[in-house]
Design an enzyme around this catalytic site. Structure first.
Site, mmCIF file in Angstrom:
data_model
loop_
_atom_site.group_PDB
_atom_site.id
_atom_site.type_symbol
_atom_site.label_atom_id
_atom_site.label_comp_id
_atom_site.label_asym_id
_atom_site.label_seq_id
_atom_site.Cartn_x
_atom_site.Cartn_y
_atom_site.Cartn_z
ATOM 1 N N ARG A 372 -3.763 3.408 1.903
ATOM 2 C CA ARG A 372 -4.153 4.720 1.386
ATOM 3 C C ARG A 372 -3.096 5.760 1.723
ATOM 4 N NH1 ARG A 372 -10.387 6.817 0.869
ATOM 5 N NH2 ARG A 372 -9.883 8.426 -0.612
ATOM 6 N N GLU A 742 -4.947 9.973 -1.126
ATOM 7 C CA GLU A 742 -4.540 9.542 0.217
ATOM 8 C C GLU A 742 -4.397 10.694 1.206
ATOM 9 O OE1 GLU A 742 -0.844 7.868 -1.198
ATOM 10 O OE2 GLU A 742 0.237 9.266 0.053
#
Ligand code: CDP
Length: 785
Positions: A372, A742
């Site tokens: 991520r 993210e």
């Protein structure tokens, strides 16, 4: 016939419409790879090594093959006959599909058992007799470069030691000089531990080869189906698998987070197995297999930050040792072996920086996935944000004030960072001030002063991060030589309903909704009338997939531009229908009208119908468009996070009292989805900050390979996240949007770490590596009292 609607009514940009995909998920109708059941399908289970480093003396298949229902045991020797026992990694290293002589980490795949069902396959795997000769593994990456360390990769001709590569950026001499002459220098070794993405759905595939059509179909939990198709064609082309005969279908995915970008050995074995046996073969990884294979992070960073005595930052230097396990299978763009780590100079305006990194082999699982995060941004942000707090503590300045005084100012954008990025836009001061207001920063500072007088441990931690998401541009970014762009293809049907396909692949982010919203905004067609399709390489346009928050910056932009191509075509049709020249036609959401005479109009649906029924002479019929978008730059979202914690002196228990997150991802497509992304990302930020870390003993055994020992935070461990946003549009993105998915995972860990260290500061504690567990805090308190 058709009534025109406003942007809000069609569910256009900026509206929190409900997620279209949720009905199927909430009703249990998601279609994950383990839901795929094909006639005659077999099951594959891997035999895995109990040792971290061992010679394979022998593999005896007999007992396994004697079990009714076990059809085959495939070893490295078997694959070697077809030259399929090694494969390239995404970073041009090599990885064993199955070993022929040596295992390099615990739980490495040793051979595969194919059976009629999973129970039989598991029994078969237990019956395979593998004889090993264990060797001393290298577990500590700092020992990997010792002169007497065994050479782990003698198979690589040019490999003389265990160093994979050295990388550096910036001006070392100048940075060293500024650091040597600075009033204040703070130093720290910071470890970002090895962690696992731990998605709820593990990895898996169903490979099915049809000898008659010569077509290979692979259902795969992959974030990048097209790239995988090309890799399979490149790896297996010599055995007759050419790209047009390969179809990768990525069905619903239960979380990817970067862990579903690489090609794992079992995928190749399953493909080889279906090819040889002629029946579909399913492989589904179990939870422990998932937890002991692959990893993210594992950077040991020696940081130095230099400043004047009143806190003007002057230079940053970071030297990193990266533990890659036995092969470099990081999923980074090929020219960026350390990903976007050079964003490590952060949100601050200074001239001098130097970053270097040495990557080494050890006897651990390979991976290095972009969990991520845009390839190592989490590491970079943690380094600079911890160091800025350390500087604030050293000179006795409020960390918020120190940041405000050093921020890149909004009028300095586009800003050239010392290590070569061109930040597109931002207003860092506004973002931090909004977070401080939302928290009530000054009141908390007063409360903290009071609590300190009472001997209580309360901390306030800030992280003001700059992110870098949306790779390409393709001139700089490629994976295995494949340029990083992305794509959208729109087909509007005669009745004004549409199907749009993309080269990306959602894993829960809500693309079926947000892409439809972009098209709704651009075309005026209700988002509920637009089907979104991703993940099937036989139907979707070529794209590089979804990871590193690249979907909005790339495919989102492609959607807008493809829609605008259609709008231009529609304008010509409207002019024809309204019997005026094209220049006299104007557009508002869902409607073309004659300048100065808005009552003379045609809806988008009427225009589309005409594209199939009443086409202007000479015009190509139909209403379809495709666009491949190669971004001119990345997008640079930013955020200001503030965390308040209280630490119990007696036990080391940490209580997160408040967590405020202000994100700036430019223009927002769906505020509700963005909020959801931020909530999930923050939880995946508290995870490494306080809970997660893969641990090894000296023999290379993984000590926490189950969810009993590897604590993934849930709603129980998560505080109440308080979110908000500022909006600084990206100047180069057609919608002014930046990626967001993210940011929270990147920004949260240093805010939490800074808060805990701030709480412990009165005891003289200056740094703790994450995960900062109660046990670690308790030990530090004991050592300092
Ligand atoms: O590549 P990935 O989908 O993981 O990341 P993203 O581009 O940041 O998008 C995550 C989700 O947030 C998608 O559904 C986007 O459409 C949505 N999003 C948004 O609504 N507005 C933005 N400015 C950025 C993302």
């Amino acid at each position: 016939m058709f009534k025109c609607k406003t942007s809000a009514e069609v569910g256009g940009m900026g509206h929190s419409v409900k997620r279209k995909e949720d009905a199927r998920f909430l009703h249990g109708k998601g279609n994950y790879v383990d839901d795929v059941k094909l006639p005659g399908m077999l099951t594959m289970v891997m035999v895995r090594s109990p040792y971290a480093y061992a010679k394979i003396k022998s593999i005896n298949k007999e007992k396994a093959l004697a079990i009714p229902g076990v059809l085959a045991v495939i070893t490295g020797e078997d694959l070697a006959q077809y030259n399929l026992h090694w494969m390239p990694t995404l970073l041009s290293d090599t990885q064993m599909v199955l070993p022929t002589d040596t295992v390099m980490h615990q739980a490495q795949e040793v051979c595969a058992v194919i059976a009629t069902d999973r129970y039989i396959a598991v029994d078969g795997a237990e019956a395979v007799d593998v004889q090993y000769e264990p060797m001393d593994p290298i577990v500590d990456p700092f020992k990997a470069l010792d002169k007497d360390a065994p050479l782990l990769r003698p198979d690589k001709e040019d490999q003389k030691d265990n160093q994979i590569y050295h990388w550096e950026r910036g001006d070392r001499a100048k940075t060293d000089e500024v650091i040597a002459n600075a009033d204040v220098v703070v130093k720290e070794r910071i470890h970002l531990p090895r962690i696992h993405v731990a998605s709820i759905e593990t990895c898996g595939c169903v490979a099915s080869y049809d000898k008659d059509t010569e077509k290979l179909v692979v259902y795969l939990t992959t974030q990048a189906p097209h790239a995988i198709r090309t890799v399979v064609a490149l790896v297996a082309g010599h055995v007759g698998l050419s790209e047009e005969k390969i179809r990768i279908i990525s069905p619903d995915i239960g979380g990817g987070f970067g862990g579903k970008v690489p090609v794992y050995p079992a995928y190749v074995v399953a493909i080889a197995a279906t090819f040889l046996i002629g029946k579909p073969v399913k492989w589904i990884e179990d939870r422990s297999e998932n937890l002991v294979n692959g990893f993210a992070r594992d950077y040991h960073m020696d940081c130095e930050l230099a400043a004047t005595k009143d806190g003007k930052i002057q230079a940053f230097k970071v030297s990193t040792l990266a533990d890659h396990g036995y092969t470099d299978s990081s999923a980074n763009p090929s020219k960026y072996p350390t990903g976007m780590f050079s964003i490590c100079t952060g949100s601050y305006d200074y001239e001098h920086a130097f970053a270097e990194l040495d990557a080494v082999y050890t006897n651990k699982a390979p991976g290095g996935v972009a969990y991520r995060c845009s390839f190592r941004v989490t590491e970079a942000v943690h380094a600079i944000e911890r160091m800025v707090d350390k500087l604030a503590a050293k000179i006795g300045k409020d960390p918020a004030l120190l940041r405000l005084e050093n921020f890149i100012k909004k009028e300095q954008f586009p800003y050239s960072s010392p290590l070569g990025w061109s930040y597109d836009s931002g207003d860092y001061e506004a973002t931090l001030k909004k977070a401080m207001d939302m928290l009530g920063y000054d009141d908390y500072k007063k409360e903290q002063a009071q609590k300190r007088k009472e001997g209580k441990l309360m901390g306030i931690g800030i992280s003001t991060f700059t992110e870098v998401v949306g790779a390409g541009p393709s001139k700089d970014f490629d994976i295995l030589g494949i340029a990083m762009f992305d794509s959208a293809e729109i087909r509007v049907h005669p009745t004004g309903k549409a199907l749009a396909r993309f080269g990306t692949k959602s894993q829960g982010q809500g693309h079926e909704t947000t892409y439809a919203q972009i098209l709704a905004e651009e075309l005026g067609i209700p988002y509920t009338d637009i089907e979104i399709d991703e993940g099937d390489t036989d139907t979707a346009p070529y794209g590089l997939g979804t990871y590193a928050s690249r979907s909005t910056p790339t495919a989102g932009a492609a959607a807008a531009i493809a829609a605008r191509k259609l709008r231009d075509k529609g304008k010509k049709i409207a002019a024809y229908l309204l019997e005026v020249s094209e220049e006299d036609i104007e557009w508002e959401v869902g409607k073309y009208f004659v300048k100065g005479a808005p009552e003379k109009s045609k809806t988008i649906q009427e225009v589309v119908f005409a594209a199939y029924t009443n086409i202007p002479p000479g015009m190509e019929p139909g209403f379809e468009a495709t666009h491949y978008y190669d971004p001119p730059n990345l997008t640079f979202p930013n955020g200001a996070y503030i965390c308040v914690v209280e630490v119990e002196k007696e036990t080391g228990a940490i209580d997160v009292k408040r967590f405020v997150a202000i994100d700036d991802c430019g223009n927002i497509i769906n505020p509700m989805i963005v909020e959801g992304q931020v909530h999930g990302g923050l939880t995946q930020g508290i995870a490494p900050a306080m809970y997660e870390g893969i641990e090894y003993d000296d023999e290379g055994n993984v000590l926490n390979g189950t969810f009993m020992d590897y604590l993934v935070p849930t709603a129980v461990e998560s505080p109440h996240w308080e979110t908000g946003h500022t909006i600084t549009p990206s100047p180069h993105h057609p919608l002014g949007a930046k990626g967001v998915a993210e940011s929270p995972t990147v920004g949260a860990p240093p805010a939490i770490a800074n808060a805990i260290i701030d709480a412990l500061a009165p005891l003289g504690i200056e740094h703790l590596d994450i995960p900062i567990t109660p046990a670690k805090v308790w030990e530090a308190i004991q050592a300092h009292s």
